[in-house]
Design an enzyme around this catalytic site. Structure first.
Site, PDB file in Angstrom:
ATOM      1  N   GLU A  42       0.849  -1.188   0.000  1.00 18.23           N
ATOM      2  CA  GLU A  42       0.000   0.000   0.000  1.00 18.23           C
ATOM      3  C   GLU A  42       0.879   1.231   0.000  1.00 18.23           C
ATOM      4  OE1 GLU A  42      -3.692   1.996   2.557  1.00 18.23           O
ATOM      5  OE2 GLU A  42      -2.769   0.124   3.236  1.00 18.23           O
ATOM      6  N   GLU A 188     -12.404  -2.464   2.868  1.00 14.59           N
ATOM      7  CA  GLU A 188     -12.907  -2.201   4.230  1.00 14.59           C
ATOM      8  C   GLU A 188     -14.020  -1.156   4.245  1.00 14.59           C
ATOM      9  OE1 GLU A 188      -9.579  -1.423   6.816  1.00 14.59           O
ATOM     10  OE2 GLU A 188      -8.825  -3.464   6.647  1.00 14.59           O
ATOM     11  N   TYR A 259      -5.674  -8.393  12.056  1.00 14.86           N
ATOM     12  CA  TYR A 259      -4.364  -8.055  12.615  1.00 14.86           C
ATOM     13  C   TYR A 259      -4.378  -8.389  14.106  1.00 14.86           C
ATOM     14  CZ  TYR A 259      -3.636  -5.378   8.306  1.00 14.86           C
ATOM     15  OH  TYR A 259      -3.493  -4.999   6.988  1.00 14.86           O
ATOM     16  N   GLU A 307      -5.679  -9.321   3.928  1.00 14.02           N
ATOM     17  CA  GLU A 307      -4.830  -8.570   4.860  1.00 14.02           C
ATOM     18  C   GLU A 307      -4.738  -9.378   6.145  1.00 14.02           C
ATOM     19  OE1 GLU A 307      -5.340  -4.376   5.631  1.00 14.02           O
ATOM     20  OE2 GLU A 307      -6.168  -4.032   3.619  1.00 14.02           O
ATOM     21  N   GLN A 367       2.283  -5.905   5.535  1.00 17.02           N
ATOM     22  CA  GLN A 367       2.663  -5.675   4.150  1.00 17.02           C
ATOM     23  C   GLN A 367       4.013  -6.357   3.877  1.00 17.02           C
ATOM     24  OE1 GLN A 367       2.141  -1.499   3.022  1.00 17.02           O
ATOM     25  NE2 GLN A 367       0.409  -1.303   4.401  1.00 17.02           N
TER      26      GLN A 367
END
Length: 524
Positions: A42, A188, A259, A307, A367
């Site tokens: 990103e 999202e 996450y 992600e 990432q």
């Protein structure tokens, strides 16, 4: 810095756990899609500028790409890369990122309160991907833009017919289409932090409309609808149901994002993060299958877990610029100093994805460079591997063929966040004609685990070719520019093999891979 090998009897501070595992080559979860080992880039922090692209760095080539980063990304083994976001995509004008660099506008990156020069755009990123041997996965902006912009972007990228947009691509140096097959319909969109946040009803209608239009341009696309931003969202479950009610016939995947970071003084729950990922995937699959049943559809929706990572996101707000006139270029954001514990958790999360290979057909580690990343690329020195690099690289290299159903008998305990949590986690793969691999995590903070693995079917004739363990007595040990190999896998000499079984000892808080091959052919 040299690290000692794992001893024949790795010492825990308590009596060792006794664990039994049964694996059979005929008990298959599903084929492993190579896109399970994807990554994510990103326009955030120093991920692109300073990480991938740094013309002034000693390792930079004539295009400005850091060769030291390219070498490590190739070693990491990412197969696809989702781009250009992330939250960034909801303010992204794709037209800004093509054409002569000197004519590209500088824009505000509202997602990360910084400036975006568009110096690296679609063409440059595709060139970089060809260097790291990975496939491009694109996201379209459904936050501040919509269907028209999405199909124009698709036409520019994928169409060979002599249209205005395909000719523009050719004028910009790319006569042949990029041939991008997998596209994300926004990012999202349930999140209040997202530009253009929508209700599930509004997003479902827009995503279905956009998907239909994109398939009129290219009917062979693989399209990903936005699922919940994480399992703790207040609309989780309902969001998936409503979005799929609108999009089921038009998309192929529903996204998951997750996450993990430790709560203060609760390492045990953090070590059990993969339990949460398991439950998250199961819940999304159940919801998708409910919509399938209600619709009477013969189509099955897959999961794109595009992600996932360990991210100390609670630290991010203090790193973001705040002043209205302060829009720096590539400020350092979320450059985590990953510990050996983080590395073990990342390895365990990837094992969760393997255990769901029948439905998780694509995933993206978020990432790759500098930002929440397994690779550090300092401005004034060479790139190096963080603790999270190794489990991903080894799994991507050796987890091939089919994911196996694991039968395990292991003690466990109750954690504050995840409830009942097994101490030992296992995933296994088998590639007929080539061999297999067993991945094991010991989540116990002080006790070693003695694991016996029973091997049946084609696995019974394989032999151990390699066994490595990621572990350090200091659970907060981490790599650095000075000691880049402080935390790294080392041989585990405890493995013992007998007909139809093997045993291995796992130190506390450790990730282990045991690679199996045909006795007459070790493919390396």
């Amino acid at each position: 810095m040299q690290r000692a090998e794992v001893a024949d009897d790795p010492l825990g501070r308590e009596s060792p756990l006794r664990v039994r595992v049964a694996l059979d080559s005929e008990r298959v979860v599903g084929d492993i899609d190579r896109r399970l080992f994807g990554g994510f880039v990103e326009h955030m922090g120093r991920g692109v500028y300073g990480g991938i692209y740094a013309p002034g760095h000693p390792s930079a080539d004539e295009r400005g790409f850091r060769r030291d980063v390219i070498d490590l990304v190739r070693e990491l083994g990412v197969t696809t890369v989702r781009y250009p976001g992330g939250n960034f995509v909801s303010g992204f004008h794709w037209e800004d990122s093509v054409g002569p660099r000197e004519l590209r506008p500088t824009r505000l990156n509202l997602a990360w309160h910084s400036s975006e020069t568009n110096e690296v755009g679609i063409h440059e990123f595709a060139e970089w991907l060809s260097e790291v041997d990975a496939e491009l996965m694109l996201a379209v902006n459904l936050g501040t833009r919509g269907t028209r912009e999405a199909i124009e972007f698709l036409e520019y990228v994928n169409i060979s017919a002599p249209t205005r947009l395909s000719q523009w691509r050719s004028e910009n140096g790319r006569a042949e289409p990029f041939g991008v097959k997998m596209w994300c319909l926004g990012n999202e969109m349930d999140g209040p932090w997202q530009l253009g946040q929508r209700t599930p009803e509004d997003y479902g209608i827009l995503a279905a409309q956009t998907a239909k239009a994109m398939r009129q341009v290219d009917p062979d696309l693989e399209l990903v609808a936005c699922g919940s931003s994480h399992a703790a969202m207040p609309t989780f479950g309902e969001w998936e149901k409503v979005v799929l009610t609108h999009t089921y016939d038009d998309v192929d995947y529903l996204s998951c994002h997750a996450y993990y970071e430790p709560e203060p003084d609760d390492r045990a729950s953090f070590l059990g993060s993969a339990v949460n990922m398991d439950r998250f995937i199961d819940a999304v699959v159940a919801t998708a299958d409910h919509v399938k049943a209600v619709r009477g559809s013969s189509k099955t929706i897959a999961v794109s877990f595009d992600e996932w990572n360990v991210w100390y996101s609670s630290r991010l707000p203090e790193q973001l610029p705040r002043a209205a006139d302060d829009w720096p270029l590539a400020p350092p954001l979320s450059e985590e100093d990953y510990t050996v514990t983080d590395g073990v958790v990342v390895g365990d999360l990837l094992m969760s994805l393997l255990r769901h290979a029948d439905r998780v057909r694509s995933a993206s580690l978020a990432q790759i460079v500098n930002v929440i990343a397994p690779i550090a690329a300092p401005d004034n020195g060479p790139a190096w591997r963080k603790a999270t690099f190794h489990p991903f690289a080894l799994t991507a290299r050796h987890a091939r063929g089919r994911s196996l159903d694991v039968v395990i008998d292991t003690p466990g305990h109750h954690t504050a966040v995840h409830g009942d949590t097994p101490f030992v986690s296992v995933a296994a793969t088998h590639d007929p004609g080539r061999g297999g691999a067993v991945f094991l995590v010991n989540r116990h903070e002080s006790a070693a685990a003695e694991v016996t693995v029973e091997l049946s079917g084609a696995l019974a004739v394989l032999v151990v070719a390699e066994a490595v363990t990621l572990h350090d007595p200091d659970l907060d040990a981490q790599n650095s520019a000075v000691f880049p190999d402080r935390v790294s896998p080392r041989p585990n000499r405890s493995v013992r093999q007998q007909p139809g079984a093997l045993s291995v000892q796992l130190p506390p808080v450790s990730w282990t891979m045991v690679r199996l091959v045909d006795a007459e052919a070790d493919e390396g």
